[in-house]
Design a protein around this motif. Structure first.
Motif, PDB file in Angstrom:
ATOM      1  N   VAL A 173      76.121 -34.864  20.203  1.00  0.00           N
ATOM      2  CA  VAL A 173      74.808 -35.508  20.236  1.00  0.00           C
ATOM      3  C   VAL A 173      74.698 -36.353  21.511  1.00  0.00           C
ATOM      4  CG1 VAL A 173      73.308 -37.183  19.081  1.00  0.00           C
ATOM      5  CG2 VAL A 173      74.647 -35.559  17.720  1.00  0.00           C
ATOM      6  N   ARG A 174      73.566 -36.314  22.155  1.00  0.00           N
ATOM      7  CA  ARG A 174      73.351 -37.125  23.363  1.00  0.00           C
ATOM      8  C   ARG A 174      73.004 -38.553  22.940  1.00  0.00           C
ATOM      9  NH1 ARG A 174      68.921 -33.247  25.827  1.00  0.00           N
ATOM     10  NH2 ARG A 174      68.527 -33.174  23.585  1.00  0.00           N
ATOM     11  N   VAL A 175      73.847 -39.485  23.303  1.00  0.00           N
ATOM     12  CA  VAL A 175      73.710 -40.870  22.857  1.00  0.00           C
ATOM     13  C   VAL A 175      73.494 -41.775  24.058  1.00  0.00           C
ATOM     14  CG1 VAL A 175      74.789 -42.775  21.607  1.00  0.00           C
ATOM     15  CG2 VAL A 175      75.212 -40.408  20.881  1.00  0.00           C
ATOM     16  N   HIS A 176      72.462 -42.606  23.994  1.00  0.00           N
ATOM     17  CA  HIS A 176      72.135 -43.552  25.057  1.00  0.00           C
ATOM     18  C   HIS A 176      72.126 -44.957  24.465  1.00  0.00           C
ATOM     19  CE1 HIS A 176      70.872 -40.258  27.766  1.00  0.00           C
ATOM     20  NE2 HIS A 176      70.463 -39.711  26.640  1.00  0.00           N
ATOM     21  N   PHE A 177      72.834 -45.863  25.108  1.00  0.00           N
ATOM     22  CA  PHE A 177      73.037 -47.226  24.593  1.00  0.00           C
ATOM     23  C   PHE A 177      72.699 -48.219  25.691  1.00  0.00           C
ATOM     24  CE2 PHE A 177      75.861 -50.902  23.793  1.00  0.00           C
ATOM     25  CZ  PHE A 177      75.469 -51.225  22.495  1.00  0.00           C
ATOM     26  N   LEU A 178      71.677 -49.079  25.448  1.00  0.00           N
ATOM     27  CA  LEU A 178      71.204 -50.040  26.443  1.00  0.00           C
ATOM     28  C   LEU A 178      71.297 -51.448  25.862  1.00  0.00           C
ATOM     29  CD1 LEU A 178      69.815 -50.283  29.268  1.00  0.00           C
ATOM     30  CD2 LEU A 178      67.623 -50.248  28.051  1.00  0.00           C
ATOM     31  N   TYR A 179      71.937 -52.345  26.604  1.00  0.00           N
ATOM     32  CA  TYR A 179      72.097 -53.727  26.151  1.00  0.00           C
ATOM     33  C   TYR A 179      71.735 -54.661  27.298  1.00  0.00           C
ATOM     34  CZ  TYR A 179      76.480 -53.274  28.753  1.00  0.00           C
ATOM     35  OH  TYR A 179      77.412 -53.043  29.736  1.00  0.00           O
ATOM     36  N   ASP A 180      71.258 -55.850  26.964  1.00  0.00           N
ATOM     37  CA  ASP A 180      70.859 -56.804  27.992  1.00  0.00           C
ATOM     38  C   ASP A 180      72.083 -57.515  28.560  1.00  0.00           C
ATOM     39  OD1 ASP A 180      68.347 -58.311  29.145  1.00  0.00           O
ATOM     40  OD2 ASP A 180      69.845 -59.839  28.679  1.00  0.00           O
ATOM     41  N   SER A 181      72.142 -57.638  29.884  1.00  0.00           N
ATOM     42  CA  SER A 181      73.325 -58.189  30.537  1.00  0.00           C
ATOM     43  C   SER A 181      73.517 -59.669  30.244  1.00  0.00           C
ATOM     44  CB  SER A 181      73.239 -57.974  32.058  1.00  0.00           C
ATOM     45  OG  SER A 181      72.095 -58.618  32.589  1.00  0.00           O
ATOM     46  N   ILE A 182      72.434 -60.415  30.014  1.00  0.00           N
ATOM     47  CA  ILE A 182      72.543 -61.834  29.701  1.00  0.00           C
ATOM     48  C   ILE A 182      72.722 -62.043  28.205  1.00  0.00           C
ATOM     49  CG2 ILE A 182      71.371 -64.065  29.761  1.00  0.00           C
ATOM     50  CD1 ILE A 182      72.341 -63.166  32.464  1.00  0.00           C
ATOM     51  N   GLY A 183      71.914 -61.405  27.400  1.00  0.00           N
ATOM     52  CA  GLY A 183      72.032 -61.554  25.949  1.00  0.00           C
ATOM     53  C   GLY A 183      73.383 -61.117  25.425  1.00  0.00           C
ATOM     54  N   SER A 184      73.958 -60.086  26.046  1.00  0.00           N
ATOM     55  CA  SER A 184      75.264 -59.561  25.621  1.00  0.00           C
ATOM     56  C   SER A 184      76.361 -59.944  26.611  1.00  0.00           C
ATOM     57  CB  SER A 184      75.185 -58.037  25.474  1.00  0.00           C
ATOM     58  OG  SER A 184      74.215 -57.659  24.526  1.00  0.00           O
ATOM     59  N   HIS A 185      76.259 -61.134  27.196  1.00  0.00           N
ATOM     60  CA  HIS A 185      77.241 -61.551  28.209  1.00  0.00           C
ATOM     61  C   HIS A 185      78.653 -61.655  27.649  1.00  0.00           C
ATOM     62  CE1 HIS A 185      76.225 -65.346  26.197  1.00  0.00           C
ATOM     63  NE2 HIS A 185      77.424 -65.761  26.561  1.00  0.00           N
ATOM     64  N   ALA A 186      78.766 -61.902  26.332  1.00  0.00           N
ATOM     65  CA  ALA A 186      80.092 -62.046  25.724  1.00  0.00           C
ATOM     66  C   ALA A 186      80.687 -60.714  25.278  1.00  0.00           C
ATOM     67  CB  ALA A 186      80.020 -63.004  24.534  1.00  0.00           C
ATOM     68  N   LEU A 187      79.959 -59.626  25.447  1.00  0.00           N
ATOM     69  CA  LEU A 187      80.467 -58.321  25.024  1.00  0.00           C
ATOM     70  C   LEU A 187      81.595 -57.883  25.956  1.00  0.00           C
ATOM     71  CD1 LEU A 187      79.897 -56.012  22.960  1.00  0.00           C
ATOM     72  CD2 LEU A 187      78.481 -54.946  24.738  1.00  0.00           C
ATOM     73  N   PRO A 188      82.804 -57.659  25.424  1.00  0.00           N
ATOM     74  CA  PRO A 188      83.927 -57.330  26.303  1.00  0.00           C
ATOM     75  C   PRO A 188      83.776 -55.950  26.927  1.00  0.00           C
ATOM     76  CG  PRO A 188      84.586 -57.186  23.997  1.00  0.00           C
ATOM     77  CD  PRO A 188      83.213 -57.772  24.006  1.00  0.00           C
ATOM     78  N   ALA A 189      84.356 -55.787  28.100  1.00  0.00           N
ATOM     79  CA  ALA A 189      84.263 -54.514  28.822  1.00  0.00           C
ATOM     80  C   ALA A 189      84.857 -53.370  28.027  1.00  0.00           C
ATOM     81  CB  ALA A 189      84.964 -54.639  30.177  1.00  0.00           C
ATOM     82  N   ARG A 190      85.890 -53.666  27.217  1.00  0.00           N
ATOM     83  CA  ARG A 190      86.536 -52.595  26.463  1.00  0.00           C
ATOM     84  C   ARG A 190      85.580 -51.937  25.461  1.00  0.00           C
ATOM     85  NH1 ARG A 190      88.597 -57.354  24.263  1.00  0.00           N
ATOM     86  NH2 ARG A 190      88.093 -57.656  22.039  1.00  0.00           N
ATOM     87  N   TYR A 191      84.598 -52.698  24.972  1.00  0.00           N
ATOM     88  CA  TYR A 191      83.617 -52.141  24.038  1.00  0.00           C
ATOM     89  C   TYR A 191      82.823 -51.031  24.720  1.00  0.00           C
ATOM     90  CZ  TYR A 191      79.896 -52.173  20.468  1.00  0.00           C
ATOM     91  OH  TYR A 191      78.999 -51.817  19.479  1.00  0.00           O
ATOM     92  N   ILE A 192      82.326 -51.311  25.907  1.00  0.00           N
ATOM     93  CA  ILE A 192      81.541 -50.334  26.650  1.00  0.00           C
ATOM     94  C   ILE A 192      82.422 -49.188  27.140  1.00  0.00           C
ATOM     95  CG2 ILE A 192      80.047 -50.000  28.646  1.00  0.00           C
ATOM     96  CD1 ILE A 192      78.837 -51.648  26.349  1.00  0.00           C
ATOM     97  N   GLU A 193      83.640 -49.498  27.569  1.00  0.00           N
ATOM     98  CA  GLU A 193      84.551 -48.463  28.053  1.00  0.00           C
ATOM     99  C   GLU A 193      84.873 -47.457  26.958  1.00  0.00           C
ATOM    100  OE1 GLU A 193      87.777 -50.783  29.442  1.00  0.00           O
ATOM    101  OE2 GLU A 193      86.740 -51.450  31.278  1.00  0.00           O
ATOM    102  N   SER A 194      85.028 -47.926  25.719  1.00  0.00           N
ATOM    103  CA  SER A 194      85.299 -47.010  24.600  1.00  0.00           C
ATOM    104  C   SER A 194      84.122 -46.077  24.358  1.00  0.00           C
ATOM    105  CB  SER A 194      85.603 -47.813  23.333  1.00  0.00           C
ATOM    106  OG  SER A 194      86.773 -48.585  23.487  1.00  0.00           O
ATOM    107  N   LEU A 195      82.920 -46.617  24.463  1.00  0.00           N
ATOM    108  CA  LEU A 195      81.739 -45.778  24.298  1.00  0.00           C
ATOM    109  C   LEU A 195      81.663 -44.714  25.394  1.00  0.00           C
ATOM    110  CD1 LEU A 195      79.031 -48.486  23.425  1.00  0.00           C
ATOM    111  CD2 LEU A 195      79.961 -46.772  21.871  1.00  0.00           C
TER     112      LEU A 195
END
Length: 478
Positions: A173-195
Motif C-alpha cells: 500500500v502506498r503510505v504518505h505520512f506528514l507531520y509538522d516540524s515544530i509541533g512534532s519537535h520531540a519526535l525522535p529520528a528513529r521513529y521516522i527512520e523506521s517508517l
C-alpha cells in the motif's frame, strides 16, 4: 574583560534602536492593527525582552512566503492534471443547498471548493473511539493511505499507528505520512527512520526555509487528517499521542472529537493533503478517486484555511457561522481569544435572541492563553453569552452547532493563531440526523460543565484581573 557604564549604556541604546527598527517592521508587516500596536508597545518599551520573541513570532505574513505558497499550489494542480486526476468539481455531486443555508454557499466561495453530497458521517467521541476507527481503517487499506498530524509522539499510541503504517507499506500500500516540524519537535529520528525503512513516505512540514527564517515558528500546519483509499476520511481535534486518549495526567480525562466521513468529500480532503504534501516534497502523493457512499445523505463543505489565503478564512468561517444562526449556536473550543469580528458577531447573535453557548476547559494547558481566554470569556458572559467551563478534564474539541442541521468539526480554535497563522482544516456537515448526534454530544458536555456568570470578572481578585489584562496584550500572537 569587564563592562563599564558606557558599555552598558551603548548596549541598551543598541537594543532600543533595534526595537525601534523592529517596531517599524511590525507596522509594515503585521496583519492586524491590534497585533501591530501590541508589538510596537512591547518593542519600544522593553526591547531587551521582546526582540527575541519577535524574531520567533512577530513576522506574521511574509509577502514572499505567501507568493511561494500560492505558487506551490498552482504547480501542484498542474502536476495533478498531468497525472490524469480529474478536476474535483467534476467529482462533486450535484447538490442544491436550500436558501436557508446561505452560509454554506459563502463557505464554498471562501474555500474555493464545492459542496459535495451523498456522504456519510460518523461522530467519534474521544480518543478511544477515534483511534480504534483510524487504526481499523488504515489496517484494511488496499491502495493508499494519507496521514497528517500536527503532533506525533513516540508513545504507545504513536507506535500503534507506526506499526499499522509499516504493515500496510510492506503489503504494497502506498503510505504518505506528514507531520509538522515544530509541533512534532520531540519526535525522535528513529521513529521516522523506521517508517521510511519499511517504504512509508514520511516528511516534515516546514513552513519557511533559509537562514533568516529558520527561527520562524508561525505558519504551523495544525491540520489532523487521515484518508484511506480515497474513500474514507477522518478529521477533527486529535493529534497522535497517549494524552489524546486521556492516559496522561494532570489533564486527563481528555475530551476531544473527530468525525469519520465516507463519500465524495474524500476527494476534497485528498486535495487539502496534496497541497501540504507538495509544499513539503514538491511531489504529488498517491491519489484515489472517491465514490458516492451507499445511502449517504450528508452534504459536506470542506473549509481549509491558512496564512496564504486571499481572505482571512479562519476568522470569516466563524463569523459566517455565527451570523447564520437563528435559533441556536453552540461552540466548543479549548482556547477562546476571539478577534473583534467574532466578538461582535457573538454579541449580535445574543441580541437576535439566539441560544449562544460557549464551552471551554476549566484546566489550563497554556497558562498565558488560559489567562487571556478567561478575560474574554468573562466579557462574553457579561454580554449575555452563556459560557461554561468543562469540569471532568481538559476540553480540546473544536465543534460548532448551528441551528438544527449544520455542524462544523475540525482543527481550528477560536483564537488568532487559528484565524490567521496556522493551516487549519474544518468540515461543515449539513444533515439533520447528524446534527442531532452532535447536539446530544454537546448537551452531555454542557451537563458536565459549570456556568460562568456575568459577574465572574468582578468576583476575581485584583491581581488576577491585572494578570489577565496583561495576557490579553499578547492576544494577536496567542
Amino acid at each position: 574583560m569587564t563592562f563599564g557604564l558606557l558599555d552598558i549604556s551603548l548596549t541598551l541604546l543598541a537594543l532600543h534602536l533595534a526595537g525601534v527598527a523592529a517596531a517599524v517592521h511590525a507596522v509594515l508587516t503585521v496583519r492586524t492593527s491590534q497585533g501591530a500596536v501590541a508589538w510596537c508597545i512591547a518593542l519600544l518599551t522593553v526591547p531587551y525582552l521582546t526582540l527575541l520573541p519577535y524574531l520567533f513570532l512577530g513576522r506574521r505574513r511574509f509577502a514572499d512566503y505567501v507568493a511561494a505558497r500560492r505558487f506551490v499550489v498552482e504547480r501542484m494542480h498542474e502536476q495533478a492534471a498531468q497525472l490524469g486526476w480529474r478536476p474535483l468539481r467534476e467529482l462533486a455531486s450535484d447538490l442544491i443547498v436550500s436558501p436557508g443555508h446561505g452560509c454554506v454557499r459563502t463557505w464554498s466561495r471562501l474555500a474555493g471548493l464545492p459542496t459535495t453530497g451523498h456522504n456519510r458521517a460518523r461522530l467519534l467521541v474521544d480518543g478511544e473511539a477515534t483511534f480504534a476507527a483510524i487504526l481499523a481503517a488504515v489496517g484494511a487499506a488496499r491502495h493508499c493511505v494519507l496521514v497528517q498530524s500536527f503532533i506525533v509522539h513516540d508513545d504507545a499510541t504513536g507506535r500503534a499507528l507506526q506499526r499499522v503504517l509499516i504493515e500496510r507499506a510492506v503489503a504494497g500500500v502506498r503510505v504518505h505520512f506528514l507531520y509538522d516540524s515544530i509541533g512534532s519537535h520531540a519526535l525522535p529520528a528513529r521513529y521516522i527512520e523506521s517508517l521510511r525503512a519499511a517504504g512509508v513516505e514520511a516528511h516534515a512540514f516546514v513552513a519557511t526555509r533559509g537562514v533568516v527564517n529558520r527561527f520562524q515558528v508561525n505558519f504551523r500546519n495544525h491540520r489532523k487528517l487521515v484518508v484511506v483509499d480515497g474513500e474514507r476520511a477522518f478529521v477533527g481535534g486529535h493529534n497522535v499521542g497517549d494524552e489524546y486518549l486521556g492516559r496522561r495526567p494532570p489533564l486527563s480525562p481528555w475530551r476531544d472529537t473527530h468525525v469519520e466521513l465516507l463519500g465524495p468529500v474524500a476527494a476534497l480532503l485528498q486535495l487539502c493533503f496534496t497541497e501540504d504534501w507538495y509544499a513539503a516534497t514538491q511531489r504529488v502523493p498517491a491519489l484515489r478517486m472517491p465514490k458516492q457512499a451507499d445511502g449517504g445523505t450528508v452534504a459536506c463543505q470542506v473549509i481549509p484555511s491558512g496564512p496564504a489565503d486571499r481572505f482571512e478564512t479562519g476568522s470569516l468561517m466563524f463569523v459566517e457561522a455565527i451570523h447564520a444562526a437563528r435559533r441556536r449556536l453552540w461552540l466548543s473550543s479549548p482556547y477562546f481569544v476571539p478577534d473583534e469580528a467574532v466578538s461582535a458577531a457573538l454579541r449580535l447573535a445574543v441580541l437576535r435572541g439566539v441560544d449562544v453557548r460557549v464551552l471551554l476547559p476549566s484546566r489550563p494547558d497554556h497558562r498565558v492563553v488560559f489567562a487571556a481566554s478567561t478575560l474574554y470569556a468573562c466579557e462574553a458572559a457579561r454580554a449575555g453569552v452563556q459560557v461554561f467551563r468543562y469540569r471532568p478534564g481538559f476540553l480540546h474539541q473544536k465543534v460548532v452547532l448551528v441551528d438544527d442541521e449544520i455542524a462544523l468539526i475540525g482543527s481550528a480554535n477560536l483564537d488568532n493563531r487559528s484565524f490567521r497563522l496556522n493551516f487549519e482544516l474544518t468540515v461543515a456537515t449539513i444533515d439533520a440526523h447528524f446534527a442531532r448526534e452532535v447536539e446530544a454530544m454537546l448537551a452531555a458536555d454542557f451537563a458536565r460543565a459549570e456556568p460562568l456568570g456575568p459577574g465572574a470578572l468582578a468576583a476575581l481578585p485584583l491581581w488576577r484581573r491585572v494578570g489577565m489584562s496583561l495576557a490579553r496584550l499578547f492576544a494577536p500572537i496567542l
